[in-house]
Design an enzyme around this catalytic site. Structure first.
Site, PDB file in Angstrom:
ATOM      1  N   GLU A   1       0.817  -1.223   0.000  1.00 28.13           N
ATOM      2  CA  GLU A   1       0.000   0.000   0.000  1.00 28.13           C
ATOM      3  C   GLU A   1       0.849   1.271   0.000  1.00 28.13           C
ATOM      4  OE1 GLU A   1      -2.813  -0.382   3.199  1.00 28.13           O
ATOM      5  OE2 GLU A   1      -3.653  -2.227   2.392  1.00 28.13           O
TER       6      GLU A   1
ATOM      7  N   ASN B   1       2.364  -4.992  -3.160  1.00 29.21           N
ATOM      8  CA  ASN B   1       0.984  -5.424  -2.934  1.00 29.21           C
ATOM      9  C   ASN B   1       0.116  -4.188  -2.700  1.00 29.21           C
ATOM     10  OD1 ASN B   1      -0.778  -7.727  -2.379  1.00 29.21           O
ATOM     11  ND2 ASN B   1      -0.771  -7.090  -0.213  1.00 29.21           N
TER      12      ASN B   1
ATOM     13  N   HIS C   1      -9.926  -6.849  -2.387  1.00 31.52           N
ATOM     14  CA  HIS C   1     -11.011  -6.770  -1.391  1.00 31.52           C
ATOM     15  C   HIS C   1     -12.223  -6.184  -2.117  1.00 31.52           C
ATOM     16  CE1 HIS C   1      -8.511  -7.969   1.887  1.00 31.52           C
ATOM     17  NE2 HIS C   1      -7.621  -7.033   1.622  1.00 31.52           N
TER      18      HIS C   1
ATOM     19  N   GLU D   1      -5.409 -11.129  -1.464  1.00 27.22           N
ATOM     20  CA  GLU D   1      -6.258 -10.989  -0.266  1.00 27.22           C
ATOM     21  C   GLU D   1      -7.733 -11.012  -0.654  1.00 27.22           C
ATOM     22  OE1 GLU D   1      -5.081  -7.606   2.119  1.00 27.22           O
ATOM     23  OE2 GLU D   1      -2.951  -7.928   1.708  1.00 27.22           O
TER      24      GLU D   1
ATOM     25  N   ASP E   1     -11.483 -11.219  -1.084  1.00 23.21           N
ATOM     26  CA  ASP E   1     -12.746 -11.484  -0.380  1.00 23.21           C
ATOM     27  C   ASP E   1     -13.833 -10.675  -1.069  1.00 23.21           C
ATOM     28  OD1 ASP E   1     -12.187  -8.930   0.721  1.00 23.21           O
ATOM     29  OD2 ASP E   1     -11.696  -9.730   2.697  1.00 23.21           O
TER      30      ASP E   1
HETATM   31  C1  XIL Z   1      -5.947  -6.829   8.102  1.00 18.47           C
HETATM   32  C2  XIL Z   1      -6.255  -8.022   8.970  1.00 18.47           C
HETATM   33  O1  XIL Z   1      -7.067  -8.901   8.260  1.00 18.47           O
HETATM   34  C3  XIL Z   1      -6.940  -7.592  10.242  1.00 18.47           C
HETATM   35  O2  XIL Z   1      -7.077  -8.683  11.139  1.00 18.47           O
HETATM   36  C4  XIL Z   1      -6.167  -6.487  10.929  1.00 18.47           C
HETATM   37  O3  XIL Z   1      -6.877  -6.010  12.027  1.00 18.47           O
HETATM   38  C5  XIL Z   1      -5.879  -5.348   9.958  1.00 18.47           C
HETATM   39  O4  XIL Z   1      -5.232  -5.849   8.819  1.00 18.47           O
HETATM   40  N1  XIL Z   1      -4.533  -5.029   3.564  1.00 18.47           N
HETATM   41  C6  XIL Z   1      -3.513  -5.810   4.035  1.00 18.47           C
HETATM   42  C7  XIL Z   1      -3.765  -6.730   5.173  1.00 18.47           C
HETATM   43  O5  XIL Z   1      -2.432  -5.829   3.451  1.00 18.47           O
HETATM   44  O6  XIL Z   1      -2.626  -6.921   5.971  1.00 18.47           O
HETATM   45  C8  XIL Z   1      -4.914  -6.259   6.027  1.00 18.47           C
HETATM   46  O7  XIL Z   1      -5.173  -7.251   7.006  1.00 18.47           O
HETATM   47  C9  XIL Z   1      -6.113  -5.978   5.172  1.00 18.47           C
HETATM   48  C10 XIL Z   1      -5.833  -4.914   4.166  1.00 18.47           C
END
Ligand code: XIL
Length: 457
Positions: A274, A315, A351, A381, A383
């Protein structure tokens, strides 16, 4: 199945290949060859589909959607496609789910005899075709905008983010679900600096070690996550201002310690997480404020020194669509590659929300764009938050299938990671039902949809 277009003489039920051949035979009085057969066509060894199709395009390909008989998972069906007698492609179907197919002729303008034959184990070697057609070769995807892989389908692993509880707790359902459904894990929080380096130079690897040991004991891979991020940092790092030299020293110690500890055991690391905001500008993380843009070089070189064999990723989220943020990631990776800084992959966090999905062709274009830099592309990641419509879980399954199809269609995409095992533990909240298993660890439609899209032919 989606509704068929209501035009054309071919609308109706399943027709045998032989019948199709008869109605489309050349020379029939007044017959004009159609562009497409808008009906379901069953193909068996005894009954191939044979149809005369016309094309006006300079270069056309044969496209169709197809599914195999129910027993195909055990005994795949092989479809062979010929145009005017010459084979243009072959595909193995192993599933009764619809798959979009394209066979690259290409064929020129005019009428062409398209013949599709099925072979395979007796009794199982049947497939159904939908929308068999000639379509311009330059048109990406088929007319539903589906991503279509070139060549045979690969077996692409599906990983899940996991928490320390998986390894240190005794929740049998959690463990069974992970072990029997996923190929590897990403520690969801356990490798973040706030947990691992609670005070300068003091490291707490208990939870991270537990997850790595657990994964290795069970033959599962581990993605390392994440080294340089603006979030989940220890207070000692965020509370003061740092000189560039001191911050570089902090970075080297941190990356050297964690990547070195798992050298040879973790093959992939999210090194940079990020970095950019929505406008494509660098986020003012403590790393950036102290070091500036060459933090990327420094972090990647430090990770490479600590484990030269590890693949190193950048990422980010919201880079599926074209725009300044995607451009910033693209430009940085291109620049790093040109200068020989070690970077091996782009992670698209993915996401998503069911009401705001990236269109399939756009996602495909994005993966190809990053892949054009010679790096891997992973969905890291994934979802999909659902709404509460009655068909929400089916639409969610379609979204996961779309993600899988796009990954299949791009050779540089060789893994999909979902961000958690069950809705019970999803960071999006259980009510949003974003993952592949529900709060009781029951499999949702999305699991099979994703697995199916990522299965080998
Ligand atoms: C999130 C986790 O899922 C949570 O449990 C935590 O509280 C915050 O981080 N981007 C990322 C991940 O790269 O590391 C994040 O994970 C979600 C967004």
């Amino acid at each position: 199945m989606r509704a068929l277009p209501s035009t054309g003489p071919w609308r109706g039920g399943v027709v045998a290949g032989a019948l199709l051949a008869a109605v489309a035979a050349p020379g029939a009085a007044g017959a004009v060859s159609p562009r497409a057969v808008h009906t379901l066509t069953r193909v068996t060894p005894a009954g191939p589909a044979s149809v005369l199709l016309s094309s006006t395009a300079d270069a056309a390909v044969v496209a169709t959607r197809a599914r195999a008989a129910r027993c195909a998972r055990r005994a795949p069906v092989v479809l062979t496609v010929r145009v005017d007698g010459a084979a243009v492609g072959q595909v193995r179907l192993h599933s009764s789910r619809w798959r979009a197919l394209r066979f690259h002729g290409p064929v020129g303008p005019g009428d062409h005899r398209v013949r599709v034959t099925a072979t395979g184990r007796r009794g199982c070697a049947a497939a159904t075709l939908d929308e068999l057609r000639l379509t311009p070769a330059t048109q990406p995807g088929d007319d539903e905008g589906h991503a279509t892989p070139r060549g045979p389908l690969r077996a692409i692993p599906v990983n899940a983010a996991a928490r320390a509880e998986l390894a240190l707790g005794s929740d049998q359902r959690l463990q069974d679900t992970f072990l029997s459904h996923f190929d590897g894990l990403t520690p969801e929080n356990e490798m973040k600096m706030g947990i691992v380096e609670p005070s300068p130079g003091t490291f707490a690897f208990r939870q991270a070690d537990a997850l790595v040991d657990y994964a290795q004991r069970h033959g599962k891979s581990v993605r390392g996550h994440t080294l340089i991020w603006q979030s989940q940092l220890p207070g000692w790092l965020t509370r003061r201002r740092w000189s560039r030299a001191d911050m570089l020293a902090v970075m080297h110690q941190w990356i050297g310690a964690i990547v070195g500890r798992y050298r040879g055991r973790i093959a992939d690391w999210d090194v940079l997480n990020e970095l950019f905001d929505a406008a494509g500008d660098w986020r003012p993380s403590p790393w950036y404020v102290a070091i500036g843009p060459d933090l990327a070089d420094a972090a990647l070189r430090a990770a490479h020194d600590a484990d030269p064999a590890a693949r190193l990723f950048i990422n980010d989220f919201d880079i599926e669509r074209p725009g300044p943020k995607q451009d910033a990631v693209f430009a940085l990776v291109r620049d790093l590659r040109l200068r020989g800084v070690p970077i091996d992959g782009v992670g698209i966090q993915a996401h998503w929300s069911i009401g705001d999905l990236v269109p399939e062709q756009m996602l495909l274009t994005t993966l190809r764009r990053f892949a054009s830099l010679g790096v891997r592309v992973e969905l890291t990641e994934l979802d999909v938050m659902t709404d509460h419509q009655p068909d929400a879980l089916l639409r969610q399954a379609a979204a996961y299938a779309m993600a899988g199809r796009v990954c299949q269609a791009v050779a540089a995409c060789d893994r999909v990671t979902v961000w958690g095992i069950s809705d019970r533990d999803s960071w999006r909240g259980a009510a949003n039902r974003a993952l592949l298993f529900d709060t009781d660890f029951l499999e949702k439609p999305a699991y099979a949809a994703l697995r199916d899209a990522l299965a080998a032919t």
